[in-house]
Scaffold this motif. Sequence first.
Motif, PDB file in Angstrom:
ATOM      1  N   LEU A 280       0.813  -1.219   0.000  1.00 30.02           N
ATOM      2  CA  LEU A 280       0.000   0.000   0.000  1.00 30.02           C
ATOM      3  C   LEU A 280       0.847   1.269   0.000  1.00 30.02           C
ATOM      4  CD1 LEU A 280      -2.966  -0.926   2.374  1.00 30.02           C
ATOM      5  CD2 LEU A 280      -2.750  -1.211  -0.102  1.00 30.02           C
ATOM      6  N   ALA A 281       2.148   1.149   0.282  1.00 29.23           N
ATOM      7  CA  ALA A 281       3.010   2.325   0.199  1.00 29.23           C
ATOM      8  C   ALA A 281       3.106   2.833  -1.236  1.00 29.23           C
ATOM      9  CB  ALA A 281       4.408   1.997   0.724  1.00 29.23           C
ATOM     10  N   GLU A 282       2.722   1.993  -2.190  1.00 33.45           N
ATOM     11  CA  GLU A 282       2.759   2.379  -3.606  1.00 33.45           C
ATOM     12  C   GLU A 282       1.371   2.703  -4.157  1.00 33.45           C
ATOM     13  OE1 GLU A 282       5.602  -0.469  -5.766  1.00 33.45           O
ATOM     14  OE2 GLU A 282       5.255  -1.459  -3.850  1.00 33.45           O
ATOM     15  N   ASP A 283       0.363   2.696  -3.306  1.00 34.77           N
ATOM     16  CA  ASP A 283      -1.012   2.912  -3.761  1.00 34.77           C
ATOM     17  C   ASP A 283      -1.252   4.396  -4.035  1.00 34.77           C
ATOM     18  OD1 ASP A 283      -4.008   3.444  -3.357  1.00 34.77           O
ATOM     19  OD2 ASP A 283      -3.931   1.249  -3.406  1.00 34.77           O
ATOM     20  N   GLU A 284      -1.556   4.741  -5.277  1.00 35.32           N
ATOM     21  CA  GLU A 284      -1.720   6.143  -5.675  1.00 35.32           C
ATOM     22  C   GLU A 284      -2.930   6.804  -5.015  1.00 35.32           C
ATOM     23  OE1 GLU A 284       0.144   8.291  -7.262  1.00 35.32           O
ATOM     24  OE2 GLU A 284       1.720   6.777  -7.396  1.00 35.32           O
TER      25      GLU A 284
END
Length: 458
Positions: free
Chosen positions: A104-108
Amino acid sequence: MVNTPYIINEIYDILQKSTPFELTLEALLALGVIWIVFYKRTMKKLPPNDEDVLARWTPEPLVAEVPDDHPALKTKIVYGPVGKMVNVDGNECINMATHNYLGLAEDEDIKQAAVKSLRKYGVGSCGPRGFYGTVDVHLELEERLAKFMQVEEAVVYSYAFSTIASAIPAYAKRGDLVFVDECVNFAIQKGLDASRSKIFYYKHNDMDDLERLLQKQDADDRRNPAKAKKTRRFLVAEAIYMNTGEVCPLPRLVELRARYKLRLFLDESLSFGVLGASGRGLIEHCNVDKAEVDLVSAGLEWSAATIGGFCAGSSFIVEHQRLSGLGYCFSASLPPLLTQAAISALDRFESDARIFEELRERCRMISEGDPLSPVKHLYLKHKHECWAHEKMLLDEISSECIDNGLAVVAAEYLEKMEKQCPRPSIRLTVNRLLTEREINDAFRILEHVSEKVLASAG
């Protein structure tokens, strides 16, 4: 004119009416005043312009000298965002070092929600929750967490470490008894120290050893029922242990908790957003009645990919922490943008339950450790007598892996401060977004580097 006989008579009457304690105290105070006056008159004073004294004075350095082998000098530098791939010292690496289990650290969408919150609220309140630190998003997050965990209330802390470290001493006090797994993480250890309770450590995940301790205490209680009646008993465990990557046998803990009348605290930091069909953790995974666990704590810094932590339970349990949880009362509140990121992560939990099964599939691809755990520990085949030497070899392996395109870390421990310092290991973390090929590549690199380093070490 002074009436001396009158004064003497008054003093005599006062002495007659005073108790020996009062006379002793007054005499000590009088001697103290005399000593202070005499000391001030005889104390040698430094001449105000003594240049010789100033010339001899050498101030201490603001920063002490750093030895050449200090770990900080070997720190790797990360460039750009940290996702399933990470750039370390210019090397693009498969990331199995950070606790971003669901990716989720990459979830825009989460990023944009956090940016929007930043523009609305600013960086933070710079104050505790009870003093101008509470923003509406904090109340929303607590309401959402309580609803998601299916309990009455939740309380949010601004840092994962302080969550369980504050919750334990809010309830357990001097004279209480706490039974705890010997492999609990450092935050739990600090919470136990702050509680000043009597601690009993049982062997890691060994329910027979725990029952042995409980039976022994039960026998002591029968010999002294008056004391036993006033003594509170707690049981503390992690759902997934950070120091071992193993899942605790919760059903058996619940059984012993009921039989010996213990209050059970469960830290679900690593299992929150990992275990259970809906990501609620080990309680859901084991289908245990939530009423059997008195307090659930969890960090938001792993699966939720933000900062902070929370405790969930009955209103009685939660409200007490708002008055006694030191990390809640005296720490600046969680920045609103990170609070919003946690709310957005919960949105994702509730709207797409497939992400939990996808993560578990990746966990099963790695044969080492518990198949359900996103944290795996790898140890050297042959244990060295010297803890520091074994740690040095693993540090060298992890550093060499980064040079070859795999980001891993040797688990760090405060060797002299841990209650039972774990054996050195390389700690791997699983990311839902990793492909089977990337996982295979990671282990190919790890195997190649390990053989090279250990061969050169003899």
